[in-house]
Every structure is written in structure tokens, then in C-alpha cells.
Design an enzyme around this catalytic site. Structure first.
Site, short mmCIF file in Angstrom:
data_model
loop_
_atom_site.label_atom_id
_atom_site.label_comp_id
_atom_site.label_asym_id
_atom_site.label_seq_id
_atom_site.Cartn_x
_atom_site.Cartn_y
_atom_site.Cartn_z
N HIS A 10 4.44 0.30 -1.13
CA HIS A 10 4.42 0.20 -2.60
C HIS A 10 5.01 1.46 -3.23
CE1 HIS A 10 0.69 -2.43 -1.80
NE2 HIS A 10 1.63 -3.25 -2.22
N LYS B 194 -5.40 -14.34 -4.99
CA LYS B 194 -5.70 -13.83 -3.65
C LYS B 194 -7.21 -13.66 -3.49
CE LYS B 194 -1.39 -11.40 -2.75
NZ LYS B 194 -0.78 -10.14 -2.39
N ARG C 51 9.84 -7.02 1.67
CA ARG C 51 9.68 -6.40 2.98
C ARG C 51 10.37 -7.22 4.05
NH1 ARG C 51 3.54 -6.67 3.73
NH2 ARG C 51 4.07 -8.63 2.78
N SER D 299 -1.07 -4.20 2.73
CA SER D 299 -2.43 -3.79 2.38
C SER D 299 -3.47 -4.42 3.28
CB SER D 299 -2.73 -4.13 0.92
OG SER D 299 -1.93 -3.40 0.05
#
Length: 163
Positions: free
Chosen positions: A17, A41, A91, A129
Site C-alpha cells: 500500500h 469484506k 499486484r 494484508s
């Protein structure tokens, strides 16, 4: 002045990030790193206040990066703060389909707000994460994946010693 918003859960913020936001800070006059208060989420490990504090500490050295949490639609928040750009990080190839769909839905809601996808550096493209949390929970070394303040907080949260 071009303001960009970089929304996400940031639970917690990782070096991936930071890579994206730092590079966005070189492209735009101001970058607002925006932890979302609620999203689809799973539940968050850290409160939005805790996430905001960790983000502020991580970007203390960049004067054109600030932190502001939000809830609701990203495009509505972008309009509220005068952002003309939404920054997203890519990513892996698997991120592309989701980010494309998100960008197109945002464009339907606000055609005047552009989406800018930045590809993460190969040095941090493997970091997520959820993986960081799992590694920390199981006593692994996360010091190369997150800022020191985040590693310390994660280890403390999971009752682990800082390695």
C-alpha cells in the site's frame, strides 16, 4: 491542484500500500489515503481509528499525503473532498478483473472522476494484508512486509513478541 483518493480497507496498511500511495504522491498534488469504515469484506482486525493512526504514522514523512476515513461510495467521497482521481493498486493479474469492474462501475456513477491503477513494485507485489495477519498470528516475521509501527501493533494484538 489535482487531488487523488486511495481507498481501501488497509487492515493493516502494508508496504505494498505504501508503495502505491508514495508513487501516487509523486503524480498528484495531494493524495488522501482513505480507510473505509465498512465494506463487504469480513470484519476488521483494527478499528478505523486504529487503521487511520497507523496510516498517518506511515506517511508522516510525505507532506502531500493525508488520511481521512469514509463510508459509502468511493465516488461520493471523492466528490466531497474534491478528488478528481481514484488510485488503485494492481499486484497480480487476478486483481485486474476486479479493478476493471470497479473502475467501470465508478465511471457509471461519476464520469468526471478518473481511475488510475498503479502496478506495485515487484519487491512488494506478493504482500497482502490477510497474509500479513496470518503470518503475524502464527509467529512469523513480518518486518519486511509492513512498517515497524504496524508490525509492533500486530504482534501485540496477537500476543506475540516482536522478532
Amino acid at each position: 491542484m489535482i487531488v487523488a483518493v486511495y481507498p481501501g480497507s488497509f487492515d493493516p496498511i502494508t508496504n505494498g500500500h505504501i508503495d502505491v500511495a508514495s508513487r501516487a504522491a509523486q503524480l498528484f498534488d495531494q493524495v488522501v489515503v482513505a480507510p473505509v469504515q465498512t465494506n463487504s469484506k469480513s470484519s476488521k482486525l483494527f478499528s478505523v481509528e486504529e487503521r487511520s493512526q497507523m496510516i498517518e504514522e506511515a506517511f508522516a514523512h510525505l507532506p502531500n499525503v493525508r488520511v481521512q476515513s469514509f463510508s459509502g461510495l468511493t465516488v461520493q467521497f471523492a466528490r466531497e473532498i474534491g478528488a478528481r482521481v481514484i488510485v488503485r493498486g494492481l499486484r497480480l493479474i487476478s486483481d485486474f478483473e476486479w479493478e476493471l469492474q470497479l473502475a467501470q462501475n465508478n465511471a457509471c456513477q461519476a464520469s468526471d472522476i478518473e481511475t488510475c491503477c498503479l502496478v506495485t513494485s515487484y519487491k512488494v507485489s506478493f504482500i497482502s494484508s490477510s497474509m500479513v495477519k496470518d503470518i503475524a498470528k502464527n509467529g512469523g516475521d513480518i518486518r519486511q512486509m509492513v512498517p515497524a509501527n504496524v508490525a509492533e501493533r500486530l504482534y501485540k494484538t496477537f500476543g506475540r513478541e516482536m522478532r
